[in-house]
Scaffold this active site. Structure first.
Site, PDB file in Angstrom:
ATOM      1  N   LYS A 260     -17.713  19.749  -5.632  1.00 28.81           N
ATOM      2  CA  LYS A 260     -18.310  20.405  -6.804  1.00 28.81           C
ATOM      3  C   LYS A 260     -17.224  20.932  -7.725  1.00 28.81           C
ATOM      4  O   LYS A 260     -16.120  21.226  -7.280  1.00 28.81           O
ATOM      5  CB  LYS A 260     -19.166  21.598  -6.344  1.00 28.81           C
ATOM      6  CG  LYS A 260     -20.464  21.227  -5.681  1.00 28.81           C
ATOM      7  CD  LYS A 260     -21.253  22.472  -5.301  1.00 28.81           C
ATOM      8  CE  LYS A 260     -22.556  22.101  -4.625  1.00 28.81           C
ATOM      9  NZ  LYS A 260     -23.505  21.393  -5.511  1.00 28.81           N
ATOM     10  N   ARG A 334     -30.728  16.884   1.798  1.00 24.38           N
ATOM     11  CA  ARG A 334     -31.759  15.915   2.165  1.00 24.38           C
ATOM     12  C   ARG A 334     -31.404  15.192   3.464  1.00 24.38           C
ATOM     13  O   ARG A 334     -32.294  14.747   4.196  1.00 24.38           O
ATOM     14  CB  ARG A 334     -32.002  14.939   1.004  1.00 24.38           C
ATOM     15  CG  ARG A 334     -30.826  14.090   0.632  1.00 24.38           C
ATOM     16  CD  ARG A 334     -30.942  13.487  -0.759  1.00 24.38           C
ATOM     17  NE  ARG A 334     -30.615  14.451  -1.810  1.00 24.38           N
ATOM     18  CZ  ARG A 334     -30.656  14.199  -3.118  1.00 24.38           C
ATOM     19  NH1 ARG A 334     -31.032  12.993  -3.551  1.00 24.38           N
ATOM     20  NH2 ARG A 334     -30.331  15.114  -3.989  1.00 24.38           N
TER      21      ARG A 334
END
Ligand code: BES
Ligand code: MN
Ligand code: ZN
Length: 482
Positions: A260, A334
């Site tokens: 990130k 996920r």
């Protein structure tokens, strides 16, 4: 905070501050002798408009008059807001015991709202600020004075909101003090305190039972991952369907190799807020001895980057055998949840709900007022929406569609964790991956990336909000008595 109901007159409770709410076009319900409070309003110092305050003294006590606005518009959310506003003024003035005079002719949900707004607003995360002026600037005790007996709604709300504040503590705790192992220890202590069952798998066990998607996320961190399971079956819940509450608990999300940007990355300590909500919802259900049957499942791991980290293009084997291309290591939630969903199904869950800070996309779509809801079952989704409305933890449903499901098919594996058409409907495509694993078991996915912290309400501020605790407790209670 100590919270109690009383049928005593506020003046007799020993409270140093009494809060009196006034509706527009109505008089002060219980004025002091001589009409002291009404007189304050008449002089124009107080106002009946929503959230407006006036402070006066009488009989050796402080009175806070707060406008409640129009009675027909006054609901539990407005009660939370009014209570939060009144709390702050009371705390500023050095109140120790605060007594709310419950407005006449209101339902239990308003009483609960007053408790919630006060306790949520009084919360502070000051563990790392020992010299702060915190403790003495906080209301210590809350009384709810009403003609009728409100002890039951007060007790229930106090238990649930205390759990919500504990979830906030977990959320606010930095990742160096809240590793997956520390979260598992905390869950185990919670289970012991409440006499419920906790089961914890460590990273080796997660890998060896075949949770390859979950393990792939964990492999780049020196902190060992944990799968945490809490089982609670309340009195009379034998025939009730087993509801799995599944929480994402990424205790820090650096993004992994798909790292990130550095700006704002400190917020990724909050990436475990879904898991925290599950732990504390199960705890509240157990404390209330609610007639529900739930399995809490929390996937706890860091998402970090080292020489052993999962790499873009790697293909992993999920617990049900499905192969997944990891095309972006920052789409880790996920992967963790997919294996947790399969695990829950194998353990006999009849209904699934997962809660996760899953996508930036849901923040773009819904901002901070609503969490995203995505479901394969209209009836189950309606229950979740209802629990959201009943608790003020609002959810808004987004669709599934075969066209979206198409986007998570992989080039080299069955599925990919990075949907094609990047940037489009990313909250939905993330859910489509989970949908594959939920199959046709009724499943509801809550994306709380926008609501888990910094919601800027009058009763919760920039820190962790504890979103989901109230909703999950309500959902579990409702589905047991259905
Ligand atoms: N934990 C983040 C999602 C997130 C972002 C939560 C901002 C709260 C605030 C999640 O793991 C993530 O990184 N999602 C990516 C996925 C993308 C790489 C496909 C996203 O949504 O940008
Ligand atoms: Mn991520
Ligand atoms: Zn994440």
């Amino acid at each position: 905070m100590e919270v109690q109901a009383t049928t005593q007159n506020p003046a007799e409770t020993g409270a140093d501050t009494v809060v009196v709410g006034v509706f527009e076009d109505e008089g002060v319900a219980h004025d002091l002798p001589g009409g002291t409070l009404e007189a304050v309003l008449d002089r124009g110092e107080g106002q009946r408009k929503f959230k407006r305050l006036a402070v006066t003294h009488a009989d050796g006590r402080r009175y806070i008059l707060i406008g409640l606005g129009d009675r027909t518009e006054f609901d539990a959310e407005r009660a939370r807001i009014a209570a939060g506003v009144a709390h702050d003024r009371a705390a500023e003035l050095g109140t120790e015991t605060l007594c709310w005079e419950v407005p006449h002719h209101v339902g239990d949900e308003i009483v609960a709202g007053l408790v919630e707004g006060t306790v949520l607003r009084a919360y502070r995360f000051d563990r790392y600020k020992p010299d702060d002026d915190g403790p003495d600037r906080r209301v210590q005790r809350l009384l709810l004075s009403a003609h009728q007996d409100v002890s039951e709604p007060v007790r229930v709300a106090a238990v649930i909101v205390a759990a919500q504040n504990r979830a906030r503590d977990l959320g606010n705790t930095p990742s160096n003090d809240l590793s997956p192992a520390a979260l598992a220890d905390y869950a185990q202590q919670t289970a012991e305190r409440l006499g419920i069952e906790a089961t914890v798998l460590d990273e080796d066990e997660i890998r060896s039972i075949g949770m390859g998607a979950f393990a792939a996320v964990a492999q780049g961190s020196v902190q060992s991952a944990r799968l945490i399971r809490l089982d609670y079956a309340g009195p009379g819940s034998d025939g009730a369907p087993l509801v799995a509450l599944i929480g994402k608990a990424v205790t820090f999300d650096s993004g992994g190799i798909s790292i990130k940007p550095s700006s704002g990355m400190q917020e990724m300590k909050f990436d475990m807020c879904g898991g925290a909500a599950v732990i504390e919802a199960v705890a509240a259900l157990a404390e209330l001895q609610a007639p529900a049957r739930v399995m809490g499942l929390i996937g706890a791991t860091e998402n970090m980057v080292d020489g052993g980290a999962v790499k873009p293009g790697d293909i992993v084997h999920a617990l049900d055998g499905t192969t997944i291309e990891v095309n972006n290591t920052d789409a880790e939630g996920r992967l963790v949840l997919s294996d947790c969903i399969t695990y829950a199904r194998r353990e006999g869950a009849a209904k699934l709900v997962d809660i996760a800070t899953l996508t930036g996309g849901v923040v773009v779509a819904l901002g901070r007022a609503y969490a995203g809801l995505i479901s394969n079952d209209d009836a189950w989704a309606a229950h979740v929406e209802e629990a959201g409305r009943d608790t003020g933890e609002l959810v808004w449903r987004l669709p599934l569609h075969p066209d979206y499901a198409e986007l998570v098919k992989g080039q080299f594996a069955q599925l990919t964790n990075l949907a094609a058409r990047r940037g489009e409907a990313s909250a939905i495509t993330a859910a489509e991956l989970l949908h594959h694993f939920a199959g046709d078991v009724p499943w509801a996915h809550l994306d709380i990336a926008g609501t888990a912290w910094d919601v800027g309400r009058e009763y919760t501020g920039a820190d962790a909000s504890g979103f989901g605790v109230r909703l999950l407790v309500e959902l579990a209670r409702q589905s047991a008595t259905e």
